[in-house]
Design a protein around this motif. Structure first.
Motif, PDB file in Angstrom:
ATOM      1  N   ALA A  60      -3.601   3.020   4.224  1.00  0.00           N
ATOM      2  CA  ALA A  60      -2.181   2.922   3.887  1.00  0.00           C
ATOM      3  C   ALA A  60      -1.307   3.410   5.037  1.00  0.00           C
ATOM      4  O   ALA A  60      -0.343   2.735   5.442  1.00  0.00           O
ATOM      5  CB  ALA A  60      -1.889   3.726   2.616  1.00  0.00           C
ATOM      6  N   TYR A  61      -1.641   4.572   5.600  1.00  0.00           N
ATOM      7  CA  TYR A  61      -0.834   5.102   6.701  1.00  0.00           C
ATOM      8  C   TYR A  61      -1.071   4.320   7.985  1.00  0.00           C
ATOM      9  O   TYR A  61      -0.155   4.180   8.810  1.00  0.00           O
ATOM     10  CB  TYR A  61      -1.127   6.589   6.898  1.00  0.00           C
ATOM     11  CG  TYR A  61      -0.311   7.456   5.984  1.00  0.00           C
ATOM     12  CD1 TYR A  61       1.031   7.682   6.238  1.00  0.00           C
ATOM     13  CD2 TYR A  61      -0.880   8.017   4.851  1.00  0.00           C
ATOM     14  CE1 TYR A  61       1.804   8.457   5.383  1.00  0.00           C
ATOM     15  CE2 TYR A  61      -0.116   8.800   3.983  1.00  0.00           C
ATOM     16  CZ  TYR A  61       1.219   9.013   4.250  1.00  0.00           C
ATOM     17  OH  TYR A  61       1.978   9.767   3.399  1.00  0.00           O
ATOM     18  N   MET A  65       0.810  -1.220   0.000  1.00  0.00           N
ATOM     19  CA  MET A  65       0.000   0.000   0.000  1.00  0.00           C
ATOM     20  C   MET A  65       0.845   1.272   0.000  1.00  0.00           C
ATOM     21  O   MET A  65       0.306   2.379   0.027  1.00  0.00           O
ATOM     22  CB  MET A  65      -0.914   0.011   1.228  1.00  0.00           C
ATOM     23  CG  MET A  65      -1.918  -1.126   1.277  1.00  0.00           C
ATOM     24  SD  MET A  65      -3.238  -0.953   0.080  1.00  0.00           S
ATOM     25  CE  MET A  65      -4.263   0.289   0.888  1.00  0.00           C
ATOM     26  N   LEU A  66       2.175   1.131  -0.032  1.00  0.00           N
ATOM     27  CA  LEU A  66       3.051   2.300   0.048  1.00  0.00           C
ATOM     28  C   LEU A  66       2.776   3.339  -1.044  1.00  0.00           C
ATOM     29  O   LEU A  66       2.804   4.548  -0.762  1.00  0.00           O
ATOM     30  CB  LEU A  66       4.512   1.840  -0.001  1.00  0.00           C
ATOM     31  CG  LEU A  66       5.567   2.919   0.246  1.00  0.00           C
ATOM     32  CD1 LEU A  66       5.373   3.573   1.613  1.00  0.00           C
ATOM     33  CD2 LEU A  66       6.971   2.308   0.140  1.00  0.00           C
ATOM     34  N   PRO A  67       2.489   2.945  -2.291  1.00  0.00           N
ATOM     35  CA  PRO A  67       2.180   3.970  -3.301  1.00  0.00           C
ATOM     36  C   PRO A  67       0.992   4.851  -2.919  1.00  0.00           C
ATOM     37  O   PRO A  67       0.985   6.052  -3.221  1.00  0.00           O
ATOM     38  CB  PRO A  67       1.883   3.140  -4.556  1.00  0.00           C
ATOM     39  CG  PRO A  67       2.658   1.876  -4.362  1.00  0.00           C
ATOM     40  CD  PRO A  67       2.578   1.599  -2.896  1.00  0.00           C
ATOM     41  N   LEU A  68      -0.008   4.288  -2.246  1.00  0.00           N
ATOM     42  CA  LEU A  68      -1.142   5.099  -1.809  1.00  0.00           C
ATOM     43  C   LEU A  68      -0.733   6.073  -0.711  1.00  0.00           C
ATOM     44  O   LEU A  68      -1.241   7.197  -0.650  1.00  0.00           O
ATOM     45  CB  LEU A  68      -2.274   4.195  -1.307  1.00  0.00           C
ATOM     46  CG  LEU A  68      -3.164   3.573  -2.386  1.00  0.00           C
ATOM     47  CD1 LEU A  68      -4.112   2.558  -1.754  1.00  0.00           C
ATOM     48  CD2 LEU A  68      -3.948   4.640  -3.123  1.00  0.00           C
ATOM     49  N   VAL A 118       2.199   7.457  -0.473  1.00  0.00           N
ATOM     50  CA  VAL A 118       2.909   8.536  -1.165  1.00  0.00           C
ATOM     51  C   VAL A 118       1.908   9.483  -1.822  1.00  0.00           C
ATOM     52  O   VAL A 118       2.074  10.714  -1.789  1.00  0.00           O
ATOM     53  CB  VAL A 118       3.872   7.947  -2.219  1.00  0.00           C
ATOM     54  CG1 VAL A 118       4.509   9.061  -3.041  1.00  0.00           C
ATOM     55  CG2 VAL A 118       4.946   7.103  -1.536  1.00  0.00           C
ATOM     56  N   ARG A 119       0.867   8.926  -2.402  1.00  0.00           N
ATOM     57  CA  ARG A 119      -0.145   9.757  -3.060  1.00  0.00           C
ATOM     58  C   ARG A 119      -0.832  10.685  -2.070  1.00  0.00           C
ATOM     59  O   ARG A 119      -1.193  11.811  -2.399  1.00  0.00           O
ATOM     60  CB  ARG A 119      -1.172   8.854  -3.741  1.00  0.00           C
ATOM     61  CG  ARG A 119      -2.290   9.605  -4.446  1.00  0.00           C
ATOM     62  CD  ARG A 119      -3.266   8.636  -5.069  1.00  0.00           C
ATOM     63  NE  ARG A 119      -4.388   9.328  -5.698  1.00  0.00           N
ATOM     64  CZ  ARG A 119      -5.427   8.710  -6.244  1.00  0.00           C
ATOM     65  NH1 ARG A 119      -5.475   7.372  -6.260  1.00  0.00           N
ATOM     66  NH2 ARG A 119      -6.402   9.401  -6.783  1.00  0.00           N
ATOM     67  N   HIS A 120      -1.028  10.226  -0.832  1.00  0.00           N
ATOM     68  CA  HIS A 120      -1.709  11.026   0.194  1.00  0.00           C
ATOM     69  C   HIS A 120      -0.704  11.515   1.243  1.00  0.00           C
ATOM     70  O   HIS A 120      -0.995  11.521   2.432  1.00  0.00           O
ATOM     71  CB  HIS A 120      -2.797  10.191   0.872  1.00  0.00           C
ATOM     72  CG  HIS A 120      -3.894   9.752  -0.052  1.00  0.00           C
ATOM     73  ND1 HIS A 120      -4.928  10.577  -0.421  1.00  0.00           N
ATOM     74  CD2 HIS A 120      -4.097   8.574  -0.693  1.00  0.00           C
ATOM     75  CE1 HIS A 120      -5.741   9.931  -1.248  1.00  0.00           C
ATOM     76  NE2 HIS A 120      -5.257   8.719  -1.430  1.00  0.00           N
ATOM     77  N   ARG A 121       0.462  11.961   0.787  1.00  0.00           N
ATOM     78  CA  ARG A 121       1.537  12.298   1.733  1.00  0.00           C
ATOM     79  C   ARG A 121       1.207  13.493   2.616  1.00  0.00           C
ATOM     80  O   ARG A 121       1.876  13.715   3.632  1.00  0.00           O
ATOM     81  CB  ARG A 121       2.831  12.564   0.968  1.00  0.00           C
ATOM     82  CG  ARG A 121       2.728  13.561  -0.155  1.00  0.00           C
ATOM     83  CD  ARG A 121       4.032  13.597  -0.944  1.00  0.00           C
ATOM     84  NE  ARG A 121       3.944  14.428  -2.148  1.00  0.00           N
ATOM     85  CZ  ARG A 121       3.511  13.979  -3.324  1.00  0.00           C
ATOM     86  NH1 ARG A 121       3.110  12.715  -3.436  1.00  0.00           N
ATOM     87  NH2 ARG A 121       3.467  14.770  -4.370  1.00  0.00           N
TER      88      ARG A 121
END
Length: 335
Positions: free
Chosen positions: A196-197, A61-64, A66-69
């Protein structure tokens, strides 16, 4: 913190897709125990299995994330609560319980969470609840007495039952946290970003708690016994990470977007049934007739507690409303 759902998503086609997603989520979550228990019996500690599952899902889920950083800066308390309670707390307590009591019993005990939420609402927040909700609590507790066979002096491991109750308590903590919702004029965060977080926070916390560098990594290169059949340990781990965590959370969130939270929560109750049946078929864990009846009563009580309307005059929806389930489409968290 309700997720804003378009009206069109509740149409006939949307509901059909939503029901399919909700059933898929229940099936995926329900299979977590039967994948994890053989790994535990093969030599991995319960908390090490939890860390492998959560850390693996966090990487996926890491790409998500990054998208919601920007999310950690806007909602740090929500992410910390999700990671600590809905991910780390629920998973650690549930998997530790699996090492001591049957899968079906552990999950049915965890489904006391809706009843415990109502207790929090009534006695801590001092808000009214409906008679139907109170009936749901009574049914859930009575059904639990049958599941653990209190007449035989609690035949199950007492610590295992306490751990399962701990999983239910962690779910309650997250429900109470999510009930705070978004503030006035504040946009609700994307649930996929929260997941994700939450997984990242849970993985970090569990790393310090479980010390994975002490784990017997050789177990993953071998096999585990599933009801007498040798199964590759790596395949069981892949199922726990990809299906029972990533797919389960994502399909659960998407189902809530297409269904009312009450319907999604009701379908989620099937998770306990699915887990019990899978444990019966794949692990050979049989429940007695009173336990089966008690389990059905627990689920009925959970369903009533989740879907009951707020009492007349209540300022906010009580304990069975969307706020408690929008980000935890099955019940949190979090199996």
């Amino acid at each position: 913190m309700p997720v804003r759902t378009s009206e069109s998503s509740h149409g006939g086609g949307g509901k059909g897709v939503g029901l399919g997603l909700a059933l898929g989520s229940a099936l995926a979550f329900g299979g977590s125990g039967v994948a994890a228990k053989p790994l535990i019996e093969a030599g991995l500690g319960p908390l090490h299995v939890v860390w492998l599952r959560v850390a693996g899902a966090a990487l996926v889920m890491l790409p998500l994330a990054v998208r919601h950083r920007g999310l950690p800066r806007r909602r740090p308390a929500l992410l910390a609560g999700f990671g600590l309670l809905a991910v780390a707390g629920v998973q650690a307590c549930y998997f530790a319980a699996l090492s001591r009591i049957p899968v079906g019993v552990a999950l049915l005990v965890e489904y006391l969470a809706p009843a415990l939420v109502l207790g929090w609402v009534r006695f801590v927040q001092r808000r009214p609840v409906t008679r139907a909700a109170a009936l749901g609590v009574v049914l859930a507790v009575g059904g639990l007495a049958c599941v653990v066979e209190v007449w035989s002096g609690l035949g199950f491991d007492a610590l295992g039952l306490l751990l399962a109750l701990g999983a239910a308590g962690c779910q309650v903590g997250y429900f109470v946290l999510s009930d705070q919702g978004a503030g006035a004029g504040e946009e609700a965060p994307d649930p996929l970003g929260v997941i994700a977080y939450g997984l990242l926070v849970g993985a970090v916390v569990l790393t310090f708690v479980t010390r994975p560098w002490t784990m017997d990594w050789s177990v993953l290169s071998g096999t585990a016994r599933m009801n007498g059949t040798e199964v590759p340990a790596a395949a069981l781990l892949a199922w726990a990470v990809l299906v029972a965590t990533v797919i389960a959370y994502v399909t659960g969130v998407l189902s809530v977007r297409r269904l009312s939270p009450q319907v999604a929560g009701a379908v989620a109750c099937l998770e306990a049934v699915i887990a019990t049946v899978l444990a019966w078929v794949l692990l050979g864990e049989h429940l007695s007739a009173p336990q089966v009846v008690g389990g059905a009563v627990v689920l009925l009580g959970a369903f009533i507690a989740q879907s009951s309307a707020p009492a007349t005059g209540a300022a906010e929806p009580v304990a069975g409303s969307g706020a408690e389930r929008e980000l935890s489409a099955r019940g949190t968290a979090a199996q």
